[in-house]
Enzyme design. Structure first.
Site, PDB file in Angstrom:
ATOM      1  N   TYR A 137       0.861  -1.191   0.000  1.00 47.00           N
ATOM      2  CA  TYR A 137       0.000   0.000   0.000  1.00 47.00           C
ATOM      3  C   TYR A 137       0.893   1.235   0.000  1.00 47.00           C
ATOM      4  O   TYR A 137       1.891   1.313   0.731  1.00 47.00           O
ATOM      5  CB  TYR A 137      -0.888   0.022   1.243  1.00 47.00           C
ATOM      6  CG  TYR A 137      -1.662   1.314   1.410  1.00 47.00           C
ATOM      7  CD1 TYR A 137      -2.929   1.465   0.873  1.00 47.00           C
ATOM      8  CD2 TYR A 137      -1.110   2.396   2.098  1.00 47.00           C
ATOM      9  CE1 TYR A 137      -3.636   2.652   1.011  1.00 47.00           C
ATOM     10  CE2 TYR A 137      -1.809   3.589   2.231  1.00 47.00           C
ATOM     11  CZ  TYR A 137      -3.068   3.711   1.702  1.00 47.00           C
ATOM     12  OH  TYR A 137      -3.757   4.888   1.827  1.00 47.00           O
ATOM     13  N   GLU A 197      -3.654   7.623  -3.888  1.00 45.57           N
ATOM     14  CA  GLU A 197      -3.641   6.395  -3.087  1.00 45.57           C
ATOM     15  C   GLU A 197      -3.552   5.193  -4.028  1.00 45.57           C
ATOM     16  O   GLU A 197      -4.414   5.001  -4.881  1.00 45.57           O
ATOM     17  CB  GLU A 197      -4.914   6.314  -2.245  1.00 45.57           C
ATOM     18  CG  GLU A 197      -4.939   5.121  -1.300  1.00 45.57           C
ATOM     19  CD  GLU A 197      -6.225   5.080  -0.480  1.00 45.57           C
ATOM     20  OE1 GLU A 197      -6.179   4.604   0.661  1.00 45.57           O
ATOM     21  OE2 GLU A 197      -7.276   5.535  -0.983  1.00 45.57           O
TER      22      GLU A 197
END
Length: 388
Positions: A153, A241
């Site tokens: 991530y 993101e």
């Protein structure tokens, strides 16, 4: 006291209508909603990353079955993924009114792509996040399917507590990052960036190492992180993101899925980006309200609500519900409201066919169903005023 059904509907509407920003406070992650929102389809976000040199899967966009078939042949990939392009989530488990199940399909046969696209394009796809009638699919993305050997991530965001951009990463990707932060906060890594100096080489290399990239992949991941930061600045983003930022068995670092949030105040210099705003799936009234910076969520009642302040607006909806009425909408004028916004708000409310103006004999009683509950804040006080 439990929130009323009306209030819950408003909260769901606000959550669904606005993109959410991630903010970091030590090991705690939280999300807040921005003033307005910009809706980009998946392929549009990928194109922005691709134009900035970020590695993404090879892909084409098609709006006819024949174009999709041709795109699949041009990819010449071992495996191909076909994705219906709508803004709502849950596409993989969705159902088309053509009878096709699933808005995401994998195949090794390019000929199948044309057949599947023919059952997607022009048909409505219903998922957990769409209206009951579903959303019409006008485009599909035909992309190269890549195997992922490991998922991480990564995000860059504007963090208020740091007065600037912050990189956040975790070696555990492909899952809800808030859950990772809650259960294993030691796996959340943060790098504060000096916006005047820019991101440093030691910062991107350290983040790449913390994400678990090793050997040549560490340098490759660091290069991708730098390119993502360049994109972040270039488009005036408030958040980029990537989940997952993955590595393939062939030794590639690829951005498989990304969400980009933009600073609405930069619209004047990001005209090309904001021109991509897809409002086709939005409620027309909500889209019109957004033009005037009004927060509007349509509900299923017949009493129009016109309020200053989101909290007070939800409380007003609750009061109506408590007394047996049903609010027709949530409408927050916001701070610093101007005359043209008030005028636009009245036009939106009076154009709603659900809002009634004849006397009602419901539990709301002795008033008309068309009660514009106007709560104008003055000197820190607010008094609701019902207007027939």
């Amino acid at each position: 006291m439990a929130a009323s059904m009306a209030c819950q509907a408003v909260v769901r509407g606000l959550r669904g209508a606005s993109t959410k920003h991630l903010f970091v406070n030590r090991n705690k992650l939280s999300r807040v909603s921005p003033r307005r929102w910009l809706n980009l389809q998946e392929y549009q976000s990928k194109k922005l990353m691709q134009d900035s040199g970020v590695t993404v899967q090879r892909f084409f966009v098609a709006d006819t079955a024949s174009e999709a078939l041709e795109a699949a042949k041009r990819l010449n990939a071992r495996e191909i993924v076909l994705k219906a392009q709508i803004l709502a989530g849950g596409r993989g488990k969705g159902v088309f009114d053509s009878g096709l199940k699933g808005g995401v399909h994998l195949t090794r046969d390019p000929a199948v792509i044309g057949e599947l696209a023919g059952k997607m394009l022009g048909f409505n796809l219903t998922t957990k996040q769409t209206p009951k009638e579903g959303v019409k699919v006008n485009a599909v993305m035909v992309a190269e399917a890549l195997d992922i050997s490991r998922e991480t991530y990564f995000a860059i965001l504007m963090d208020r507590s740091c007065n600037g951009p912050v990189m956040v990463g975790s070696p555990q990707g492909g899952v809800d990052i808030e859950e990772v932060a809650a259960t294993t906060p030691d796996l959340i890594f943060k790098e504060v960036i000096d916006i005047f100096e820019g991101v440093r080489d030691d910062q991107v290399l350290r983040m790449a190492a913390n994400l678990g990239f090793k050997g040549p992949l560490e340098r490759q991941a660091a290069d991708q992180i730098k390119r993502l930061y360049d994109l972040f600045l270039k488009v005036d983003a408030t958040q980029v993101e990537v989940n997952p930022l993955g590595e393939t068995p062939e030794g590639q670092v690829v951005c498989f899925d990304a969400k980009i949030n933009f600073d609405d105040n930069a619209e004047f210099r990001q005209k090309a980006v904001f021109a991509m705003d897809d409002t086709a799936e939005s409620d027309p009234t909500e889209t019109e309200a957004a033009k005037y910076d009004l927060k509007y969520i349509g509900l299923d009642g017949n009493i129009a609500c016109f309020v200053n302040g989101a909290g007070l607006a939800m409380a007003t909806c609750d009061i109506i519900d408590l007394h047996g009425g049903k609010p027709a909408n949530f409408l927050d004028l916001g701070g610093g409201v101007k005359e043209n916004q008030v005028y636009a708000a009245f036009k939106l409310l009076t154009a709603d066919p659900k809002v009634q103006s004849e006397p009602s004999t419901t539990a709301w009683d002795q008033t008309t169903s068309f009660s514009l509950l106007l709560s104008l804040c003055s000197r820190g006080t607010a008094e609701p005023l019902a207007m027939d």
